[in-house]
Design a protein around this motif. Sequence first.
Motif, mmCIF file in Angstrom:
data_model
loop_
_atom_site.group_PDB
_atom_site.id
_atom_site.type_symbol
_atom_site.label_atom_id
_atom_site.label_comp_id
_atom_site.label_asym_id
_atom_site.label_seq_id
_atom_site.Cartn_x
_atom_site.Cartn_y
_atom_site.Cartn_z
ATOM 1 N N THR A 214 0.870 -1.181 0.000
ATOM 2 C CA THR A 214 0.000 0.000 0.000
ATOM 3 C C THR A 214 0.901 1.223 0.000
ATOM 4 O OG1 THR A 214 -1.755 -1.161 1.204
ATOM 5 C CG2 THR A 214 -1.810 1.243 1.235
ATOM 6 N N PHE A 215 0.673 2.132 -0.956
ATOM 7 C CA PHE A 215 1.613 3.226 -1.144
ATOM 8 C C PHE A 215 0.923 4.407 -1.828
ATOM 9 C CE2 PHE A 215 1.615 0.333 -4.708
ATOM 10 C CZ PHE A 215 1.546 1.145 -5.819
ATOM 11 N N PRO A 216 1.483 5.614 -1.672
ATOM 12 C CA PRO A 216 0.961 6.770 -2.398
ATOM 13 C C PRO A 216 1.493 6.771 -3.827
ATOM 14 C CG PRO A 216 2.773 7.448 -0.990
ATOM 15 C CD PRO A 216 2.551 5.990 -0.712
ATOM 16 N N HIS A 217 0.610 6.911 -4.802
ATOM 17 C CA HIS A 217 1.063 6.956 -6.194
ATOM 18 C C HIS A 217 2.002 8.148 -6.381
ATOM 19 C CE1 HIS A 217 0.947 7.436 -10.568
ATOM 20 N NE2 HIS A 217 0.594 6.156 -10.612
ATOM 21 N N PRO A 218 3.119 7.953 -7.075
ATOM 22 C CA PRO A 218 4.135 9.015 -7.163
ATOM 23 C C PRO A 218 3.692 10.260 -7.927
ATOM 24 C CG PRO A 218 4.668 7.213 -8.642
ATOM 25 C CD PRO A 218 3.544 6.734 -7.791
ATOM 26 N N VAL A 219 2.651 10.168 -8.746
ATOM 27 C CA VAL A 219 2.180 11.319 -9.513
ATOM 28 C C VAL A 219 0.761 11.714 -9.096
ATOM 29 C CG1 VAL A 219 1.637 12.193 -11.822
ATOM 30 C CG2 VAL A 219 3.663 10.767 -11.476
ATOM 31 N N LYS A 220 -0.137 10.746 -9.060
ATOM 32 C CA LYS A 220 -1.525 11.032 -8.703
ATOM 33 C C LYS A 220 -1.698 11.275 -7.208
ATOM 34 C CE LYS A 220 -3.115 8.063 -12.472
ATOM 35 N NZ LYS A 220 -3.898 6.842 -12.829
ATOM 36 N N GLU A 221 -0.741 10.755 -6.412
ATOM 37 C CA GLU A 221 -0.702 10.924 -4.961
ATOM 38 C C GLU A 221 -1.844 10.219 -4.224
ATOM 39 O OE1 GLU A 221 -0.307 15.044 -4.012
ATOM 40 O OE2 GLU A 221 1.676 15.212 -4.923
ATOM 41 N N GLU A 222 -2.701 9.499 -4.935
ATOM 42 C CA GLU A 222 -3.754 8.750 -4.268
ATOM 43 C C GLU A 222 -3.178 7.445 -3.719
ATOM 44 O OE1 GLU A 222 -5.487 6.518 -8.277
ATOM 45 O OE2 GLU A 222 -6.410 8.372 -7.575
ATOM 46 N N GLU A 223 -3.773 6.954 -2.620
ATOM 47 C CA GLU A 223 -3.282 5.719 -2.018
ATOM 48 C C GLU A 223 -3.707 4.515 -2.849
ATOM 49 O OE1 GLU A 223 -2.884 4.849 2.432
ATOM 50 O OE2 GLU A 223 -4.683 3.702 1.883
ATOM 51 N N MET A 224 -2.771 3.612 -3.062
ATOM 52 C CA MET A 224 -3.022 2.413 -3.858
ATOM 53 C C MET A 224 -2.641 1.184 -3.048
ATOM 54 S SD MET A 224 -1.522 3.241 -7.630
ATOM 55 C CE MET A 224 -2.047 1.581 -8.099
ATOM 56 N N THR A 225 -3.333 0.087 -3.300
ATOM 57 C CA THR A 225 -2.951 -1.217 -2.752
ATOM 58 C C THR A 225 -2.927 -2.223 -3.892
ATOM 59 O OG1 THR A 225 -3.917 -0.776 -0.563
ATOM 60 C CG2 THR A 225 -3.540 -3.078 -1.161
ATOM 61 N N VAL A 226 -1.802 -2.913 -4.031
ATOM 62 C CA VAL A 226 -1.660 -3.953 -5.048
ATOM 63 C C VAL A 226 -1.431 -5.274 -4.321
ATOM 64 C CG1 VAL A 226 -0.403 -4.749 -7.072
ATOM 65 C CG2 VAL A 226 -0.681 -2.293 -6.669
ATOM 66 N N VAL A 227 -2.197 -6.301 -4.702
ATOM 67 C CA VAL A 227 -2.158 -7.605 -4.037
ATOM 68 C C VAL A 227 -1.638 -8.661 -5.009
ATOM 69 C CG1 VAL A 227 -3.518 -9.376 -2.859
ATOM 70 C CG2 VAL A 227 -4.083 -6.954 -2.543
ATOM 71 N N ALA A 228 -0.758 -9.539 -4.517
ATOM 72 C CA ALA A 228 -0.192 -10.609 -5.337
ATOM 73 C C ALA A 228 -0.829 -11.945 -4.959
ATOM 74 C CB ALA A 228 1.319 -10.688 -5.139
ATOM 75 N N PRO A 229 -1.463 -12.635 -5.918
ATOM 76 C CA PRO A 229 -1.998 -13.976 -5.649
ATOM 77 C C PRO A 229 -0.895 -14.935 -5.207
ATOM 78 C CG PRO A 229 -2.768 -13.130 -7.775
ATOM 79 C CD PRO A 229 -1.702 -12.202 -7.303
ATOM 80 N N LEU A 230 -1.284 -15.978 -4.480
ATOM 81 C CA LEU A 230 -0.314 -16.977 -4.043
ATOM 82 C C LEU A 230 0.248 -17.748 -5.237
ATOM 83 C CD1 LEU A 230 -2.106 -18.499 -0.906
ATOM 84 C CD2 LEU A 230 -0.340 -16.727 -0.965
ATOM 85 N N PRO A 231 1.488 -18.210 -5.122
ATOM 86 C CA PRO A 231 2.063 -19.028 -6.203
ATOM 87 C C PRO A 231 1.248 -20.303 -6.411
ATOM 88 C CG PRO A 231 3.764 -18.321 -4.651
ATOM 89 C CD PRO A 231 2.455 -17.975 -4.032
ATOM 90 N N GLU A 232 1.195 -20.769 -7.637
ATOM 91 C CA GLU A 232 0.556 -22.041 -7.958
ATOM 92 C C GLU A 232 1.664 -23.069 -8.170
ATOM 93 O OE1 GLU A 232 -2.100 -21.495 -11.216
ATOM 94 O OE2 GLU A 232 -3.373 -20.060 -10.137
ATOM 95 N N ASP A 233 2.102 -23.652 -7.068
ATOM 96 C CA ASP A 233 3.254 -24.553 -7.110
ATOM 97 C C ASP A 233 2.958 -25.921 -6.503
ATOM 98 O OD1 ASP A 233 3.055 -23.936 -4.441
ATOM 99 O OD2 ASP A 233 5.077 -23.127 -4.216
ATOM 100 N N GLY A 234 1.686 -26.197 -6.244
ATOM 101 C CA GLY A 234 1.320 -27.473 -5.650
ATOM 102 C C GLY A 234 1.283 -27.448 -4.142
ATOM 103 N N PHE A 235 1.743 -26.369 -3.516
ATOM 104 C CA PHE A 235 1.723 -26.239 -2.056
ATOM 105 C C PHE A 235 1.013 -24.968 -1.612
ATOM 106 C CE2 PHE A 235 3.603 -24.836 2.006
ATOM 107 C CZ PHE A 235 3.342 -25.953 2.796
#
Length: 230
Positions: free
Chosen positions: A201-222
């Motif tokens: 979660t971070f402030p966008h460097p130009v728009k200055e609005e707060e953003m959150t980016v989420v990464a899905p879990l790896p698909e590795d069998g575990f």
Amino acid sequence: MSVITESDILFEDNHLIAINKKGGDIVQIDDSGDKSLEIMVNEFLTKKYNKPNGAFVGVIHRLDRPVSGMILLAKTSKALDRMNRAFHDRKVQKSYLAVVKEKPAQQAGKLVNWLLRDRKKMITKAYDRQVKNGTYAELDYEVIGRLDGYYLLKINPLTGRTHQIRCQLAFMGCPIVGDNKYGYPRGSLRRTICLHSRSLTFPHPVKEEEMTVVAPLPEDGFWEKFNVLL
């Protein structure tokens, strides 16, 4: 050899690109000579936008080689400078997921340690007291649930030290699954550990609005079986 594809992109605009890093990929070139994520993203952007002189890619923060998940890179020098400032000023919130075998003593808690880097062995040692040349490290953790004899933890580091989460959890008696460098009985054949950079979660460097980016879990069998706990 890994390459970046559209399926690895979590977010992209004119200023930033967020990648779901594969465990085992290095962020920047090292002595191994393996192709780095920085180079792979440069090649991806150069081809995607047909840039004859190559694309600008700025590394804002890093993840250890065996760690997977969300990593943010800059596409302009302005974005790089502003995001570096945001990290320095602690305007960025990082969240990780870790799988451990040992049950933490408490359901949730705060870990405070002083860390010393052993550059010969390339490990970080944690202490429960202030030590000479040590750096202060703090994180919050919460046990999300238990599955097949493993515990899924949510980690929010409040400081950013080398191997901080790995050594602090090990010091607590809960080494991360696969992390034999920090006390887990065996390593992974894939050269990965069960530590995943879940979100930023971070402030966008130009728009200055707060953003959150989420990464899905790896698909590795575990990893993917832990989706039922999220």
